[in-house]
Design a protein around this motif. Structure first.
Motif, PDB file in Angstrom:
ATOM      1  N   LEU A   1      -0.635 -10.912 -47.832  1.00  0.00           N
ATOM      2  CA  LEU A   1      -1.939 -11.102 -47.198  1.00  0.00           C
ATOM      3  C   LEU A   1      -2.974 -10.154 -47.780  1.00  0.00           C
ATOM      4  O   LEU A   1      -4.103 -10.547 -48.064  1.00  0.00           O
ATOM      5  CB  LEU A   1      -1.806 -10.879 -45.690  1.00  0.00           C
ATOM      6  CG  LEU A   1      -3.075 -10.965 -44.858  1.00  0.00           C
ATOM      7  CD1 LEU A   1      -3.610 -12.395 -44.857  1.00  0.00           C
ATOM      8  CD2 LEU A   1      -2.797 -10.516 -43.427  1.00  0.00           C
TER       9      LEU A   1
ATOM     10  N   ILE B   1      -5.723 -13.645 -50.872  1.00  0.00           N
ATOM     11  CA  ILE B   1      -5.818 -14.664 -49.833  1.00  0.00           C
ATOM     12  C   ILE B   1      -7.133 -14.519 -49.077  1.00  0.00           C
ATOM     13  O   ILE B   1      -7.709 -15.489 -48.630  1.00  0.00           O
ATOM     14  CB  ILE B   1      -4.622 -14.559 -48.868  1.00  0.00           C
ATOM     15  CG1 ILE B   1      -3.343 -14.933 -49.603  1.00  0.00           C
ATOM     16  CG2 ILE B   1      -4.810 -15.414 -47.644  1.00  0.00           C
ATOM     17  CD1 ILE B   1      -2.095 -14.666 -48.822  1.00  0.00           C
ATOM     18  N   LEU B   2      -7.610 -13.301 -48.954  1.00  0.00           N
ATOM     19  CA  LEU B   2      -8.830 -13.043 -48.204  1.00  0.00           C
ATOM     20  C   LEU B   2     -10.061 -12.954 -49.099  1.00  0.00           C
ATOM     21  O   LEU B   2     -11.127 -12.592 -48.641  1.00  0.00           O
ATOM     22  CB  LEU B   2      -8.675 -11.744 -47.397  1.00  0.00           C
ATOM     23  CG  LEU B   2      -7.536 -11.768 -46.381  1.00  0.00           C
ATOM     24  CD1 LEU B   2      -7.367 -10.401 -45.743  1.00  0.00           C
ATOM     25  CD2 LEU B   2      -7.778 -12.829 -45.330  1.00  0.00           C
TER      26      LEU B   2
ATOM     27  N   PRO C   1      -8.808  -5.957 -48.968  1.00  0.00           N
ATOM     28  CA  PRO C   1      -9.751  -6.332 -47.919  1.00  0.00           C
ATOM     29  C   PRO C   1      -9.970  -5.275 -46.848  1.00  0.00           C
ATOM     30  O   PRO C   1     -11.051  -5.214 -46.268  1.00  0.00           O
ATOM     31  CB  PRO C   1      -9.136  -7.600 -47.324  1.00  0.00           C
ATOM     32  CG  PRO C   1      -7.693  -7.522 -47.655  1.00  0.00           C
ATOM     33  CD  PRO C   1      -7.618  -6.796 -48.967  1.00  0.00           C
TER      34      PRO C   1
ATOM     35  N   ASN D   1     -12.098 -13.938 -44.194  1.00  0.00           N
ATOM     36  CA  ASN D   1     -11.118 -14.613 -45.046  1.00  0.00           C
ATOM     37  C   ASN D   1     -11.854 -15.274 -46.208  1.00  0.00           C
ATOM     38  O   ASN D   1     -13.075 -15.120 -46.357  1.00  0.00           O
ATOM     39  CB  ASN D   1     -10.258 -15.596 -44.240  1.00  0.00           C
ATOM     40  CG  ASN D   1     -11.015 -16.837 -43.773  1.00  0.00           C
ATOM     41  OD1 ASN D   1     -12.187 -17.040 -44.069  1.00  0.00           O
ATOM     42  ND2 ASN D   1     -10.323 -17.677 -43.022  1.00  0.00           N
ATOM     43  N   ALA D   2     -11.148 -16.000 -47.037  1.00  0.00           N
ATOM     44  CA  ALA D   2     -11.758 -16.615 -48.217  1.00  0.00           C
ATOM     45  C   ALA D   2     -12.855 -17.604 -47.851  1.00  0.00           C
ATOM     46  O   ALA D   2     -13.729 -17.890 -48.664  1.00  0.00           O
ATOM     47  CB  ALA D   2     -10.682 -17.303 -49.060  1.00  0.00           C
ATOM     48  N   ASN D   3     -12.831 -18.125 -46.607  1.00  0.00           N
ATOM     49  CA  ASN D   3     -13.864 -19.066 -46.146  1.00  0.00           C
ATOM     50  C   ASN D   3     -14.970 -18.364 -45.376  1.00  0.00           C
ATOM     51  O   ASN D   3     -15.823 -19.023 -44.786  1.00  0.00           O
ATOM     52  CB  ASN D   3     -13.234 -20.156 -45.282  1.00  0.00           C
ATOM     53  CG  ASN D   3     -12.250 -20.986 -46.063  1.00  0.00           C
ATOM     54  OD1 ASN D   3     -12.441 -21.249 -47.247  1.00  0.00           O
ATOM     55  ND2 ASN D   3     -11.168 -21.383 -45.428  1.00  0.00           N
TER      56      ASN D   3
ATOM     57  N   LEU E   1     -11.059 -12.427 -39.749  1.00  0.00           N
ATOM     58  CA  LEU E   1      -9.655 -12.151 -39.475  1.00  0.00           C
ATOM     59  C   LEU E   1      -9.628 -10.733 -38.930  1.00  0.00           C
ATOM     60  O   LEU E   1     -10.108  -9.801 -39.592  1.00  0.00           O
ATOM     61  CB  LEU E   1      -8.807 -12.244 -40.746  1.00  0.00           C
ATOM     62  CG  LEU E   1      -7.366 -11.767 -40.643  1.00  0.00           C
ATOM     63  CD1 LEU E   1      -6.569 -12.635 -39.671  1.00  0.00           C
ATOM     64  CD2 LEU E   1      -6.703 -11.768 -42.007  1.00  0.00           C
TER      65      LEU E   1
ATOM     66  N   LEU F   1      -6.230 -14.589 -35.762  1.00  0.00           N
ATOM     67  CA  LEU F   1      -6.442 -15.492 -36.890  1.00  0.00           C
ATOM     68  C   LEU F   1      -7.771 -16.221 -36.749  1.00  0.00           C
ATOM     69  O   LEU F   1      -8.176 -16.570 -35.631  1.00  0.00           O
ATOM     70  CB  LEU F   1      -5.297 -16.485 -36.967  1.00  0.00           C
ATOM     71  CG  LEU F   1      -3.907 -15.871 -37.105  1.00  0.00           C
ATOM     72  CD1 LEU F   1      -2.837 -16.961 -37.066  1.00  0.00           C
ATOM     73  CD2 LEU F   1      -3.803 -15.065 -38.379  1.00  0.00           C
TER      74      LEU F   1
ATOM     75  N   ASN G   1      -9.687 -22.485 -37.791  1.00  0.00           N
ATOM     76  CA  ASN G   1      -9.630 -23.250 -39.033  1.00  0.00           C
ATOM     77  C   ASN G   1     -10.490 -24.493 -39.012  1.00  0.00           C
ATOM     78  O   ASN G   1     -10.326 -25.380 -39.806  1.00  0.00           O
ATOM     79  CB  ASN G   1      -8.176 -23.607 -39.374  1.00  0.00           C
ATOM     80  CG  ASN G   1      -7.469 -24.296 -38.229  1.00  0.00           C
ATOM     81  OD1 ASN G   1      -8.010 -24.444 -37.156  1.00  0.00           O
ATOM     82  ND2 ASN G   1      -6.256 -24.728 -38.481  1.00  0.00           N
TER      83      ASN G   1
END
Length: 166
Positions: free
Chosen positions: A96, A101-102, A118, A138-140, A144, A162, A165
């Motif tokens: 992670l 991922i982030l 991160p 996060n990547a979007n 998080l 989390l 989504n």
């Protein structure tokens, strides 16, 4: 009086000590040492319900509400066990934090990007005297939240909130 102030200072600095410890261990690849900064049982208990709820929502969206709740619960439990165990493990935390991922992929990025860090620039906040949070995107771009709880004088990562989504 000096000893009391030193102890108080250590307890207050504890979350940052834990964050930096996690960062250093993840960067070094020596994940066997993460137990010093992460309570994996509590982490599993934190992410488990979140992942199961998301899987159940997705199943309901696909099969409809006509399915028996017990059947959905059993399927959800079966599907979620491995991802929960994988995330709430030393290797999962390292993955992670170190495998981008982030981090957004960016324009034309390839797999040879430098590992991410991160927690380095996380937004931190004391929610109470025994709960401290570090929030990263996060990547979007969704938050998080890493939850650190105090037990006595030590702080450990005990939970993740989390991102949604949707």
């Amino acid at each position: 009086m000096a000893a009391l102030l030193a102890t108080l200072g250590y307890v207050v600095a504890g979350p940052w000590i834990a964050i930096n410890g996690i960062r250093k261990v993840a960067a070094s690849g020596n994940v066997a040492e993460l137990w010093r900064f992460v309570d994996f049982d509590q982490l599993r208990a934190s992410v488990g319900p979140q992942l199961r709820e998301r899987i159940a929502r997705e199943l309901l969206a696909r099969v409809g509400a006509g399915e028996r709740p017990q059947t959905l619960a059993e399927v959800t439990e079966m599907i979620s066990k491995r991802p929960i165990d994988a995330l709430a493990s030393p290797e999962g935390i390292q993955h992670l934090l170190r495998n981008n991922i982030l981090t957004p992929a960016g324009n034309g990025a390839t797999g040879n990007r430098a590992p991410s860090d991160p927690l380095k620039n996380a937004r931190t906040h004391f929610e109470s005297s025994s709960l401290f949070t570090a929030t990263v995107a996060n990547a979007n771009g969704k938050p998080l939240v890493f939850e650190f709880r105090r037990s006595g004088m030590t702080w450990k990562l005990t939970g993740l909130r989390l991102p949604e989504n949707n």
